[in-house]
Design a protein around this motif. Sequence first.
Motif, PDB file in Angstrom:
ATOM      1  N   TYR A 143      45.494   3.097  -1.615  1.00 35.28           N
ATOM      2  CA  TYR A 143      44.758   2.341  -0.598  1.00 35.28           C
ATOM      3  C   TYR A 143      44.925   2.942   0.790  1.00 35.28           C
ATOM      4  O   TYR A 143      43.997   2.979   1.585  1.00 35.28           O
ATOM      5  CB  TYR A 143      45.232   0.893  -0.576  1.00 35.28           C
ATOM      6  N   GLU A 144      46.153   3.392   1.063  1.00 41.18           N
ATOM      7  CA  GLU A 144      46.468   3.779   2.440  1.00 41.18           C
ATOM      8  C   GLU A 144      45.553   4.880   2.974  1.00 41.18           C
ATOM      9  O   GLU A 144      45.183   4.875   4.143  1.00 41.18           O
ATOM     10  CB  GLU A 144      47.938   4.200   2.540  1.00 41.18           C
ATOM     11  N   ILE A 190      42.191   3.306   3.817  1.00 44.91           N
ATOM     12  CA  ILE A 190      42.357   2.439   4.994  1.00 44.91           C
ATOM     13  C   ILE A 190      42.420   3.284   6.260  1.00 44.91           C
ATOM     14  O   ILE A 190      41.728   3.020   7.240  1.00 44.91           O
ATOM     15  CB  ILE A 190      43.634   1.572   4.852  1.00 44.91           C
ATOM     16  N   ALA A 211      49.311  -3.868   0.745  1.00 47.96           N
ATOM     17  CA  ALA A 211      48.885  -2.484   0.963  1.00 47.96           C
ATOM     18  C   ALA A 211      49.697  -1.819   2.071  1.00 47.96           C
ATOM     19  O   ALA A 211      49.260  -0.827   2.652  1.00 47.96           O
ATOM     20  CB  ALA A 211      47.398  -2.427   1.268  1.00 47.96           C
ATOM     21  N   LYS A 212      50.854  -2.397   2.384  1.00 49.21           N
ATOM     22  CA  LYS A 212      51.809  -1.821   3.349  1.00 49.21           C
ATOM     23  C   LYS A 212      51.235  -1.696   4.762  1.00 49.21           C
ATOM     24  O   LYS A 212      51.555  -0.766   5.495  1.00 49.21           O
ATOM     25  CB  LYS A 212      52.306  -0.441   2.877  1.00 49.21           C
ATOM     26  N   PRO A 243      42.090  -4.261   0.367  1.00 45.66           N
ATOM     27  CA  PRO A 243      42.532  -3.919  -0.988  1.00 45.66           C
ATOM     28  C   PRO A 243      42.626  -5.143  -1.904  1.00 45.66           C
ATOM     29  O   PRO A 243      42.229  -5.072  -3.075  1.00 45.66           O
ATOM     30  CB  PRO A 243      43.914  -3.299  -0.760  1.00 45.66           C
ATOM     31  N   SER A 276      39.196  -6.049  -3.004  1.00 46.74           N
ATOM     32  CA  SER A 276      38.670  -5.097  -3.990  1.00 46.74           C
ATOM     33  C   SER A 276      39.255  -5.404  -5.366  1.00 46.74           C
ATOM     34  O   SER A 276      38.561  -5.365  -6.373  1.00 46.74           O
ATOM     35  CB  SER A 276      38.980  -3.659  -3.569  1.00 46.74           C
ATOM     36  N   GLN A 277      40.543  -5.726  -5.394  1.00 49.11           N
ATOM     37  CA  GLN A 277      41.202  -6.015  -6.672  1.00 49.11           C
ATOM     38  C   GLN A 277      40.588  -7.250  -7.342  1.00 49.11           C
ATOM     39  O   GLN A 277      40.277  -7.232  -8.534  1.00 49.11           O
ATOM     40  CB  GLN A 277      42.692  -6.242  -6.427  1.00 49.11           C
ATOM     41  N   LEU A 310      48.571  -8.838  -3.069  1.00 51.33           N
ATOM     42  CA  LEU A 310      48.609  -7.379  -3.011  1.00 51.33           C
ATOM     43  C   LEU A 310      49.078  -6.947  -1.626  1.00 51.33           C
ATOM     44  O   LEU A 310      48.544  -7.395  -0.614  1.00 51.33           O
ATOM     45  CB  LEU A 310      47.217  -6.813  -3.303  1.00 51.33           C
TER      46      LEU A 310
END
Lengths: 333, 142
Positions: free
Chosen positions: B3-4, B7, A191-192, A205, A208-209, A189
């Motif tokens: 998500y961002e 975060i 999340a950038k 993330p 969590s997944q 994953l």
Amino acid sequence: MKIGNNSLKFNGVYIKDSSTAVGPLESAGPLKDYFDYRFPDLYCNADSWEKAEINLVKTCIDDLIKKTNLSDTEIDFIVGGDLNNQDAVTNYAVRDYNIPLLGVYSACATSAEAMIVASSLVDSANAKNIIVTSSSHNATAERQYRNPTEYGGARPDSATFTVTGAGTCLITNQKSDIKIESATIGRVLDAKQKDANDMGSAMAPAASQTIKVHLEDLGRSAEYYDLILTGDLSSVGKPILIDILKEQEIDIEHNHNDCGLLIYDRKKQNVFAGGSGAGCSSAVTFGYIMSMLRENKLKKVLLVATGALMNPIMIFQKESIPAIAHAVSLEKI
Amino acid sequence: MNYEEIIKKHQLKPKYFANGLKSFVCGGMVAIVGQLLLELYIKLGIGEDEAGSLMITTVILVASLLTAFGVYDKLGQFAKAGLAVPVTGFANSMTASALEYKKEGMLLGIANNLFKLAGAVIVYGVVSAYILGIIRYLFMGG
């Protein structure tokens, strides 16, 4: 047997015994009494950082073989990995043993990946006894992923501190008091996140997944587990994970902890946001968690080892940091 | 799943003011030490140009020794840019690289990796000096 989308249910896979070895800072941390070997300096009786990490792994494997009283021929395979290029430490550490090796890599989630591969082999009756190993060393990780150890550039508070340690266990089909009950293989994953000094944000993330998928696949609620233990989310990633899951109506606030937060005392030890590394989750799980299970202080534990799949070359090419998390459910019988 | 947003809510923000202040004071202290050394050398009868070179060499030596004794990285963590920007940071980056790659040998280890961190400073130092030199030549005739 596959269950749900990404999970495996095992029948008759057990941990016979385990062994751990750690470096100086971990030996001064709150879990010090749970580790089998404590080295007083980072060199661990070797003359380079890589050889030091090799010594950590060999110390554990030797100790595990002694504890389990098995000969080389009785052990079918070694499954393991580390954070070094080409899995160098694991490859070199096992060259003196007459046991076949399967090298694996999932960054700091290598510990759980190795356990899943080994458990599957035992579950399918393709093996009876498998040694699982994973390790990391602060200085080998620093020089490969970041800067020379003595470089004086300041690091931000969100940075994590790579654990110097190795953890091994023997996964077997012979009944013992600790069962590997099920596992969930994580998806990559992204999340950038681009900050190589903030792995917690990149990995939360993915954790969590995996937790969500695991609970869905096995039809469980989060309360099923006494402890949901992530690998190295640190003080930055922990609240992110709890919040992401809360939005999906999964509450793990009271039964979540993180190996990176357990292994050091962040108030007294200068480790920034907490510990990280493939040796972090394995040393904590095979040292501390095994003891807790044996002493009946914990009954059901979900290890969710987290890995930031960080590659310095991709970071220089302005890419973000993908992450992965693999889950393994341990139960005291 | 966004998500961002979550975060961002939990990410640590750098303490720009505190870090800036520490950098300013610590960097200033390095400069004061340099100035005191310079004046000491001049007082000892060394010419101004030579005293300048000697002062820089002394500061580099001290920074390298502190790196070798494992102290510099701890000081650098406290002082932030205050120890990275002065010549001490340059000395540290080279000494740290040399120490790190000692095990891989004199040639392939130390020599190959000595400028791993400092290389960028040298490259862009030379490039900008070259460009500025041309500009100066064109407008001021040398």
